[in-house]
Scaffold this motif. Sequence first.
Motif, PDB file in Angstrom:
ATOM      1  N   LEU A  50      44.041  33.862  50.216  1.00 51.48           N
ATOM      2  CA  LEU A  50      44.100  35.194  50.806  1.00 51.48           C
ATOM      3  C   LEU A  50      44.971  36.111  49.962  1.00 51.48           C
ATOM      4  CD1 LEU A  50      43.513  37.166  53.122  1.00 51.48           C
ATOM      5  CD2 LEU A  50      45.474  36.195  54.346  1.00 51.48           C
ATOM      6  N   GLN A  51      46.121  35.616  49.505  1.00 52.69           N
ATOM      7  CA  GLN A  51      46.991  36.422  48.649  1.00 52.69           C
ATOM      8  C   GLN A  51      46.292  36.791  47.346  1.00 52.69           C
ATOM      9  OE1 GLN A  51      50.637  34.228  48.144  1.00 52.69           O
ATOM     10  NE2 GLN A  51      51.152  34.262  50.323  1.00 52.69           N
ATOM     11  N   ALA A  96      43.054  37.053  46.860  1.00 49.32           N
ATOM     12  CA  ALA A  96      41.998  38.024  47.164  1.00 49.32           C
ATOM     13  C   ALA A  96      42.584  39.417  47.372  1.00 49.32           C
ATOM     14  CB  ALA A  96      41.226  37.582  48.404  1.00 49.32           C
ATOM     15  N   ALA A  97      43.762  39.501  47.993  1.00 51.09           N
ATOM     16  CA  ALA A  97      44.405  40.799  48.204  1.00 51.09           C
ATOM     17  C   ALA A  97      44.823  41.405  46.866  1.00 51.09           C
ATOM     18  CB  ALA A  97      45.611  40.643  49.122  1.00 51.09           C
ATOM     19  N   LEU A 146      41.813  42.661  45.011  1.00 49.15           N
ATOM     20  CA  LEU A 146      41.351  43.925  45.580  1.00 49.15           C
ATOM     21  C   LEU A 146      42.187  45.090  45.067  1.00 49.15           C
ATOM     22  CD1 LEU A 146      39.487  45.439  47.538  1.00 49.15           C
ATOM     23  CD2 LEU A 146      41.169  45.004  49.341  1.00 49.15           C
ATOM     24  N   LYS A 171      35.216  42.803  46.029  1.00 51.62           N
ATOM     25  CA  LYS A 171      36.559  42.281  46.241  1.00 51.62           C
ATOM     26  C   LYS A 171      36.995  42.475  47.697  1.00 51.62           C
ATOM     27  CE  LYS A 171      37.182  40.904  42.024  1.00 51.62           C
ATOM     28  NZ  LYS A 171      37.173  39.456  41.715  1.00 51.62           N
ATOM     29  N   LEU A 218      38.068  39.534  50.257  1.00 49.11           N
ATOM     30  CA  LEU A 218      39.284  39.540  51.063  1.00 49.11           C
ATOM     31  C   LEU A 218      38.957  39.249  52.525  1.00 49.11           C
ATOM     32  CD1 LEU A 218      42.331  40.001  51.307  1.00 49.11           C
ATOM     33  CD2 LEU A 218      41.865  42.446  51.603  1.00 49.11           C
ATOM     34  N   ASP A 219      37.883  39.857  53.030  1.00 46.60           N
ATOM     35  CA  ASP A 219      37.467  39.586  54.406  1.00 46.60           C
ATOM     36  C   ASP A 219      37.123  38.110  54.585  1.00 46.60           C
ATOM     37  OD1 ASP A 219      37.792  42.223  55.102  1.00 46.60           O
ATOM     38  OD2 ASP A 219      35.687  42.759  54.822  1.00 46.60           O
ATOM     39  N   ARG A 235      40.253  36.094  54.818  1.00 47.50           N
ATOM     40  CA  ARG A 235      40.880  36.247  56.134  1.00 47.50           C
ATOM     41  C   ARG A 235      40.176  35.367  57.164  1.00 47.50           C
ATOM     42  NH1 ARG A 235      41.236  42.756  55.565  1.00 47.50           N
ATOM     43  NH2 ARG A 235      43.352  42.904  54.677  1.00 47.50           N
TER      44      ARG A 235
END
Length: 303
Positions: A74-75, A77-78, A81, A158, A162-163, A166
């Motif tokens: 998740l980090q 992917a953030a 983005l 991206k 991220l979704d 999550r």
Amino acid sequence: MSLTALLLAAALNQQPLDSNEIPVEKALLTIIDAVTVAPTESGKLTKVSVSEGDIVRKGTLLGQLDDEIERLELQRAATDLDIAKEQAENDVQIRYARKASQVADVELERAKESNDRVNNAVTQTELDSLRLLSEKAKLEIEQAEFEQRTAKLGLKLKANALDAARVKVARRKITSPIAGVVVEINHRAGEAVDTQSNAFRILNTSKLRAEFRLRASMASFSLKGRPVKLLTRIAGNKETEFRGRVVFVSPEINALNGMVRVWAEIDNPDGLLRPGIEVPITIMPDGEATAQRPNSKKEESAR
């Protein structure tokens, strides 16, 4: 004609009047809403967030699976983005290409003007080179605009990534799909679980089903929607009244005893009634007020 069909025809010809009360000696109270909750993924159970007897809402966290890898993803992917957003909003190449095109056009025009003033001041080869540079500059504008459009599409990818990250983190949580009471916890922190593990059991007792049988001659389909009243003693206290409605009248008649299954749903907001007991119930005349009388000290004080 079969016996079942004859009984059904007799029942339809002997429908009860809507003004009549119908007493039922025994109705079995059963659960309407009960779920066994299993994890959506396999892993180690790192935390159990509830205890037996806890009242939970829909979405309450029951347990947590190990999610260290999912949180790192998740980090990442953030961060990806954020990088994609910077790239999509960066128009430096477009602005540079436009300036370069303006300079190339000016140089070409100056060369033409020089030739107009002095014949062959600029050779044809030099003019061709300047024209090529001017066209190249315009193509570089198109290329820069294309790259920015591509970067904006990459930004959407991206954002989707991220979704998805999550969702993966959320799937490591075990949450209650209904509001109710935790009645079973079958695994403890540190144990390995999978999608077949019945980790928790939740019951919703705010509304119970009262199941009973009526003679076919009384079990008209018009009973559906009729109000019902239930009077019973709770833990030795004074008689308490509960209200509900008939929600189901079976289209089948038992050929052996001529009885029809009927269900009513009973409001039980304070959880005073317990499933598994048999209680007397009365089907009230159609149009009877269904507002439940106070059945708890909290309701009486509210009045």
